[in-house]
Structures are given as structure tokens and as C-alpha cells.
Design an enzyme around this catalytic site. Structure first.
Site, PDB file in Angstrom:
ATOM      1  N   LEU A 211     -14.426  -5.514 -16.266  1.00 29.46           N
ATOM      2  CA  LEU A 211     -14.036  -4.129 -16.595  1.00 29.46           C
ATOM      3  C   LEU A 211     -14.155  -3.183 -15.395  1.00 29.46           C
ATOM      4  O   LEU A 211     -14.238  -1.981 -15.556  1.00 29.46           O
ATOM      5  CB  LEU A 211     -14.841  -3.585 -17.786  1.00 29.46           C
ATOM      6  CG  LEU A 211     -14.646  -4.305 -19.127  1.00 29.46           C
ATOM      7  CD1 LEU A 211     -15.417  -3.602 -20.253  1.00 29.46           C
ATOM      8  CD2 LEU A 211     -13.156  -4.391 -19.517  1.00 29.46           C
TER       9      LEU A 211
ATOM     10  N   ALA B  51      -7.254 -11.709 -12.524  1.00 29.80           N
ATOM     11  CA  ALA B  51      -8.328 -10.778 -12.162  1.00 29.80           C
ATOM     12  C   ALA B  51      -8.307 -10.343 -10.700  1.00 29.80           C
ATOM     13  O   ALA B  51      -9.364 -10.196 -10.092  1.00 29.80           O
ATOM     14  CB  ALA B  51      -9.669 -11.422 -12.498  1.00 29.80           C
TER      15      ALA B  51
ATOM     16  N   TYR C  31      -3.967  -8.088   1.171  1.00 33.29           N
ATOM     17  CA  TYR C  31      -3.701  -8.461  -0.224  1.00 33.29           C
ATOM     18  C   TYR C  31      -2.863  -9.735  -0.286  1.00 33.29           C
ATOM     19  O   TYR C  31      -3.229 -10.719  -0.924  1.00 33.29           O
ATOM     20  CB  TYR C  31      -2.983  -7.308  -0.947  1.00 33.29           C
ATOM     21  CG  TYR C  31      -2.389  -7.728  -2.276  1.00 33.29           C
ATOM     22  CD1 TYR C  31      -3.194  -8.244  -3.280  1.00 33.29           C
ATOM     23  CD2 TYR C  31      -1.006  -7.640  -2.504  1.00 33.29           C
ATOM     24  CE1 TYR C  31      -2.646  -8.662  -4.493  1.00 33.29           C
ATOM     25  CE2 TYR C  31      -0.458  -8.049  -3.707  1.00 33.29           C
ATOM     26  CZ  TYR C  31      -1.281  -8.561  -4.698  1.00 33.29           C
ATOM     27  OH  TYR C  31      -0.740  -8.985  -5.888  1.00 33.29           O
TER      28      TYR C  31
ATOM     29  N   PHE D  29       7.328 -10.653  -9.010  1.00 32.55           N
ATOM     30  CA  PHE D  29       7.950  -9.556  -8.291  1.00 32.55           C
ATOM     31  C   PHE D  29       7.381  -8.278  -8.927  1.00 32.55           C
ATOM     32  O   PHE D  29       6.179  -8.201  -9.126  1.00 32.55           O
ATOM     33  CB  PHE D  29       9.474  -9.751  -8.254  1.00 32.55           C
ATOM     34  CG  PHE D  29       9.817 -10.832  -7.237  1.00 32.55           C
ATOM     35  CD1 PHE D  29       9.420 -12.157  -7.446  1.00 32.55           C
ATOM     36  CD2 PHE D  29      10.432 -10.521  -6.038  1.00 32.55           C
ATOM     37  CE1 PHE D  29       9.632 -13.147  -6.479  1.00 32.55           C
ATOM     38  CE2 PHE D  29      10.664 -11.499  -5.067  1.00 32.55           C
ATOM     39  CZ  PHE D  29      10.256 -12.810  -5.291  1.00 32.55           C
TER      40      PHE D  29
ATOM     41  N   GLY E   1     -10.216  -2.868 -15.434  1.00 27.46           N
ATOM     42  CA  GLY E   1      -9.538  -3.024 -16.724  1.00 27.46           C
ATOM     43  C   GLY E   1     -10.066  -2.032 -17.744  1.00 27.46           C
ATOM     44  O   GLY E   1     -10.968  -1.240 -17.458  1.00 27.46           O
TER      45      GLY E   1
END
Ligand code: UDP
Length: 330
Positions: free
Chosen positions: A33, A74, A142, A170, A36
Site C-alpha cells: 500500500l 508491484a 525505470y 504500451f 496502492g
């Protein structure tokens, strides 16, 4: 099928859970969390609030239940943040996956692993549409962290007899057709929710760059509805179920069609019947001019079909979510 959904309280993970329940599957969500939202997880779904780096809790989750599919949603996924905080990205997106693979190995999991990957692993493509085996030269921490994760998974499949599929998304966008969950990032950096905010609140949209070598000078992206992505994950898990241990495969997941930023604004003006105030701003660092998928493999291997990935439905579902929940999940 019974699914463990890691990151199931995030944007794409929660849409997966809602779609999986609709299709008659059952889910357990594993999420720390940190980004999220508790409220995006349906009440009847068990939530294990823990970190992927918490090996004991992760192993216990695998030991105490039987999962046919495990989904990894995640990741941290902001290119700009990854440039200033690379360690965060390698820890969460790389080390987190390594912990998961070790836990699956230790608990002798036979579940197929479906991994959320990204077209950012390709960097600036030499050509579009992009195929699975095109050169991978990621240009951000990333993108690199996700490519490292793909390598970790591929090697673990070979060495330990796990099976997995990496789906390279994408541009995920839109909201669940129920209007009950949708995109809620703080801060919001994505084009479609920012277009909706501009249309609804009159806030001027910045379009980053109008001097790219594209048909109207603005960037071109491949927008796929998040519930279509979710459905493709279920199909991937079903497909993995039929494959031998040790299998690793990759699929590019897009619609195969690119739209420019200006075309998105024009489509939103048409669908919403309102003017969208915008101005052209500096290019955003790390934005390639044009990204769209060759989705032949997604159609052939996963039977991918677009149910919601036309621009009208994407924009309408994003608007319904926003109108029902103007403050997001808060
Ligand atoms: N973009 C924009 N204004 C915004 C947000 C995004 O012009 O407020 C542009 C961005 O520069 C890129 C495209 O919209 O060309 C898609 O960006 P997004 O962040 O939605 O997804 P990305 O392709 O970076 O994953």
C-alpha cells in the site's frame, strides 16, 4: 483459477482483480500500500499488506495457499522519478522480483508467473511498430530496472524450472467499466487523466513538445484500455498453465495503433463535447517520438482482442470514474 496478485491495489493490479473476479476466478492481493489504495481492493478479497522484500511473509503466503497464477504488478513506474531515485527503482523493481523468484523456488510453486513489463525496455526504437525481439536499449533507470527483472525471471525459469511470461505494456489507460475504480496517482503525470482534468476543471494542459518528427510534431503512443490489459493477463495465466516448467516467453501488449498527443486532445474534445485548454511546453526528458506495438504475437499466443481500447471508450470510462470519484480514492 486462484491468483496471487502482487501489487493488486495499484492502478493496473486492481483492474486485474476486478476483471478476474468478473470472469469467475479468485484472488489474494499482496500489496504494501505504498502507492496502492486499500479502497480499490474489493471487500471480499483477502489483502496481505506486506512488502515483497519481506521474505518470510511472502513465503508464508505461498505456503498457506495454492495459486495457479502469480502476477507481479508491484513496480514503481515513473520515468522522471527513476532518474533522480535510481536506487529505489532497482530495489523495488529488481530486488523485489528476485525475492519473489526465490520464494517461488523455495516453496516449490508450480504457478505460472505473469510479469508486468513495459515498452520502456526498448528505449528509443529504431522502427515502429515494435516487435518482441527488437533491440532493447532502455534510456531510463525505470526501463533498465524492468529489463533487469525480465533477465532475472528468464534465468530463474531456466535454472529452477519456473514458468513465466513478461507482458510489455504500451500505454495503459481508461477505467473499469463499473466506474468504481480508476487511475489515481499523486502527482498525476499521465496524458489521459490530465486531459480529463483539463476538460472538467478547465486546468490548462501542457503538451510536452511539438517539434518531434511525427505527423503533427507531438509524440505518438499506443493506448490500451486497462481492462483489456487485465484480460490479457488472465489469458497469459491460462496459456502458461498448458506449458512445461522452464518456459519463459515475452509478448508486446498494445493495440498496434499510435495516436499523437494532439489527436488525443481532439478525440477528448469530440467525445466530451468540450474545449480542452492547452499550450505547448518543453519536451519532457526521455520521451521517444513514437511508440506503438506490433501485436501479432499477442493476438496469436494470447488471443488478445480489444473490447474497450478504442479512444471513445477509453475517454468515456476515464471520465465516468472521475465524475463518480472526483477526489479519487481519498
Ligand atoms: N504528456 C503531455 N502532457 C501531460 C502528460 C503527458 O504532453 O500532462 C505526453 C507525454 O510527454 C507523452 C505522452 O503524453 O508524449 C504520453 O505520456 P504518459 O505520461 O501518459 O505515458 P508514457 O508514454 O510516458 O508512459
Amino acid at each position: 483459477m486462484r491468483f496471487l496478485v502482487i501489487g493488486g491495489a495499484g492502478y493496473i493490479g486492481s483492474h486485474f482483480v476486478w476483471e478476474a473476479l468478473r470472469q469467475g476466478h479468485s484472488c489474494v492481493v499482496y500489496d504494501n500500500l505504498s502507492r496502492g489504495h486499500r479502497a480499490s481492493v474489493p471487500r471480499e478479497v483477502k489483502l496481505i499488506q506486506a512488502d515483497l522484500l519481506d521474505k518470510e511473509t511472502l513465503r508464508a503466503a505461498l505456503r498457506e495457499d495454492h495459486f495457479d497464477g502469480i502476477f507481479h504488478f508491484a513496480a514503481f513506474a515513473l520515468v522522471g522519478e527513476s532518474v533522480t531515485e535510481p536506487d529505489l527503482y532497482y530495489e523495488n523493481n529488481g530486488e523485489g522480483v528476485r525475492c519473489l523468484l526465490n520464494a517461488m523456488r523455495a516453496e516449490k510453486s508450480t504457478a505460472g508467473l505473469v510479469f508486468s513489463s513495459t515498452c520502456a525496455i526498448f528505449g528509443t526504437p529504431e522502427k515502429v511498430p515494435m516487435l518482441e525481439h527488437d533491440p532493447k536499449v532502455p534510456i531510463s533507470p525505470y526501463g533498465r530496472s524492468k529489463l533487469v527483472a525480465e533477465w532475472l525471471i528468464e534465468d530463474a525459469c531456466r535454472a529452477y524450472g519456473l514458468k513465466a511470461m513478461a507482458l510489455r505494456y504500451f500505454n495503459a489507460c481508461g477505467a473499469d467499466p463499473s466506474g468504481e475504480i480508476g487511475e489515481d496517482h499523486q502527482p498525476e503525470t499521465h496524458l489521459i487523466p490530465n486531459v480529463i482534468l483539463s476538460a472538467v476543471a478547465g486546468k490548462e494542459l501542457s503538451i510536452f513538445g511539438n517539434d518531434f518528427p511525427t505527423r503533427d510534431g507531438t509524440c505518438v503512443r499506443d493506448y490500451i484500455h486497462v481492462s483489456d490489459l487485465a484480460d490479457a493477463h488472465i489469458k497469459a495465466a491460462q496459456h502458461l498453465h498448458t506449458l512445461k516448467p522452464g518456459t519463459f516467453d515475452v509478448v508486446n501488449l498494445g493495440t498496434g495503433k499510435g495516436y499523437s498527443n494532439l489527436e488525443i486532445v481532439q478525440a477528448a474534445e469530440r467525445v466530451l463535447g468540450r474545449k480542452i485548454p492547452y499550450r505547448f511546453a518543453e519536451r519532457r526528458p526521455g520521451d521517444p517520438a513514437e511508440l506503438y506495438a506490433d501485436n501479432t504475437k499477442a493476438r496469436q499466443v494470447l488471443g488478445y482482442v480489444s473490447r474497450y481500447s478504442d479512444l471513445d471508450t477509453i475517454i468515456r470510462t476515464a471520465l465516468v470514474w472521475h465524475e463518480k470519484h472526483p477526489k479519487g480514492f481519498s
